[in-house]
Design an enzyme around this catalytic site. Structure first.
Site, PDB file in Angstrom:
ATOM      1  N   LYS A 166       0.814  -1.214   0.000  1.00 39.76           N
ATOM      2  CA  LYS A 166       0.000   0.000   0.000  1.00 39.76           C
ATOM      3  C   LYS A 166       0.845   1.261   0.000  1.00 39.76           C
ATOM      4  O   LYS A 166       2.023   1.255   0.334  1.00 39.76           O
ATOM      5  CB  LYS A 166      -0.977  -0.024   1.182  1.00 39.76           C
ATOM      6  CG  LYS A 166      -2.130  -0.977   0.879  1.00 39.76           C
ATOM      7  CD  LYS A 166      -3.309  -0.846   1.788  1.00 39.76           C
ATOM      8  CE  LYS A 166      -4.420  -1.749   1.266  1.00 39.76           C
ATOM      9  NZ  LYS A 166      -5.503  -1.923   2.236  1.00 39.76           N
ATOM     10  N   ARG A 194      -3.895  -9.830   4.844  1.00 42.72           N
ATOM     11  CA  ARG A 194      -4.194  -9.884   3.401  1.00 42.72           C
ATOM     12  C   ARG A 194      -2.949  -9.442   2.639  1.00 42.72           C
ATOM     13  O   ARG A 194      -2.525  -8.302   2.776  1.00 42.72           O
ATOM     14  CB  ARG A 194      -5.381  -8.956   3.124  1.00 42.72           C
ATOM     15  CG  ARG A 194      -5.876  -8.960   1.701  1.00 42.72           C
ATOM     16  CD  ARG A 194      -7.062  -8.001   1.570  1.00 42.72           C
ATOM     17  NE  ARG A 194      -7.552  -7.925   0.209  1.00 42.72           N
ATOM     18  CZ  ARG A 194      -7.012  -7.148  -0.725  1.00 42.72           C
ATOM     19  NH1 ARG A 194      -5.972  -6.382  -0.449  1.00 42.72           N
ATOM     20  NH2 ARG A 194      -7.518  -7.141  -1.944  1.00 42.72           N
TER      21      ARG A 194
HETATM   22  C1  7PJ Z   1      -8.245  -4.251   1.539  1.00 44.47           C
HETATM   23  C2  7PJ Z   1      -9.306  -5.026   1.063  1.00 44.47           C
HETATM   24  C3  7PJ Z   1      -7.994  -4.200   2.947  1.00 44.47           C
HETATM   25  C4  7PJ Z   1      -9.857  -5.689   3.211  1.00 44.47           C
HETATM   26  C5  7PJ Z   1      -8.328  -4.053  -0.598  1.00 44.47           C
HETATM   27  C6  7PJ Z   1      -5.303  -2.899  -2.022  1.00 44.47           C
HETATM   28  C7  7PJ Z   1      -6.665  -2.348  -2.115  1.00 44.47           C
HETATM   29  N1  7PJ Z   1     -10.105  -5.748   1.894  1.00 44.47           N
HETATM   30  N2  7PJ Z   1      -9.339  -4.891  -0.279  1.00 44.47           N
HETATM   31  N3  7PJ Z   1      -8.834  -4.937   3.730  1.00 44.47           N
HETATM   32  N4  7PJ Z   1      -7.630  -3.673   0.473  1.00 44.47           N
HETATM   33  N5  7PJ Z   1     -10.629  -6.379   4.068  1.00 44.47           N
HETATM   34  O1  7PJ Z   1      -5.067  -4.094  -1.871  1.00 44.47           O
HETATM   35  O2  7PJ Z   1      -4.373  -2.037  -2.115  1.00 44.47           O
HETATM   36  O3  7PJ Z   1      -7.100  -3.512   3.461  1.00 44.47           O
HETATM   37  S1  7PJ Z   1      -8.009  -3.553  -2.242  1.00 44.47           S
END
Ligand code: 7PJ
Length: 261
Positions: free
Chosen positions: A204, A238
């Site tokens: 990020k 994640r």
């Molecule tokens: C997240 C997500 C996060 C959850 C994305 C990226 C953006 N779902 N989906 N938490 N980020 N729960 O991966 O940069 O931080 S998409």
């Protein structure tokens, strides 16, 4: 939790099949690398990203879920905010709904409840188009916590039981670097909500800002952030880089499981 992106190349004619196949191959790789959960998304929620029509999101994600289900029973989460995608994904055999809007889009609460699936409620200030323009909080930790508590209450009122909920402070979703760091530091505060804590920091911009590095050079920063988050109580991380993160987290795990001297 390993991330699978099904955003197709719109300039390619045979795009759909190629990209379904690409996504499935990526899923195999993440499973081989030791991912415990696969998170499949068909709509980019990165800052400034445009919305995707529901038919398109279904076309991108459902064939991938079906294909994975043909060879693996790994837990799959669907990264969506749209009720019809939630219902179709549930039908295709997903195990978790991951909603960056925390079931605030029209019909999402009812659809999620109808599936009977666990749901991850994530905090976001504003919407993906504008959320990074000027995020503002009086106290980011208190406000995000309050938001999540409220969404927990709303979900429970809609019939989603407490033991089916997960929470996520939503790093990068309407937050400055400083606000993201304040949230990371305060992760233990979120544990008192009594739910599994999911955290996404992988590649990020907060990591890019600290390192002054583009997205393809944020691996070490992402691993470091994953280690910190796990030390501070995160239950699910994640990530894009599963092997590397798993190795780092094995050290944290060993430390946590060590009997006290
Ligand atoms: C997240 C997500 C996060 C959850 C994305 C990226 C953006 N779902 N989906 N938490 N980020 N729960 O991966 O940069 O931080 S998409």
């Amino acid at each position: 939790m390993g991330v699978i992106n099904t955003t197709p190349d719109s300039f390619s004619d045979g795009g759909q099949f190629i990209n379904t196949q690409d996504a499935v191959n990526h899923a195999r790789r993440l499973i081989d690398e030791g991912s415990d959960i696969l998170d499949i998304g068909g709509e980019s929620t990165r800052p400034g990203a445009a919305e995707v029509p529901v038919e398109e999101e279904i076309k991108r994600t459902i064939p991938v879920i079906q294909a994975i289900r043909n060879f693996s029973d790994i837990p799959i989460s669907i990264d969506t905010s749209k009720p019809d995608v939630m219902l179709a994904a549930a039908e295709a055999g997903v195990d978790l709904i991951n909603d960056v809007w925390a079931l605030r889009r029209e019909g999402a609460l009812e659809a999620a409840a109808k599936t009977g699936l666990p749901v991850c409620l994530m905090h976001m200030q504003g919407d993906p188009q504008t959320m990074q323009d000027q995020p503002e909080y009086r106290n980011v930790v208190l406000e995000v916590r309050h938001f999540l508590q409220e969404r927990i209450n709303v979900a429970q009122s809609a019939g989603i039981s407490h033991d089916k909920l997960l929470i996520d402070p939503g790093f990068g979703f309407g937050k400055t670097l400083q606000q993201n760091l304040q949230l990371l530091n305060a992760l233990p505060d979120f544990k008192s909500l009594g739910l599994p804590l999911l955290v996404g920091l992988s590649r990020k911009s907060m990591i890019g800002l600290i390192l002054d590095k583009p997205v393809e050079q944020r691996l070490y920063g992402s691993i470091s952030a994953a280690v910190i988050a796990t030390m501070l109580g995160a239950d699910i991380i994640r990530v894009h880089d599963v092997t590397e993160t798993r190795e780092a987290l094995a050290i944290v795990q060993a430390l946590k499981e060590m009997p006290q001297a």
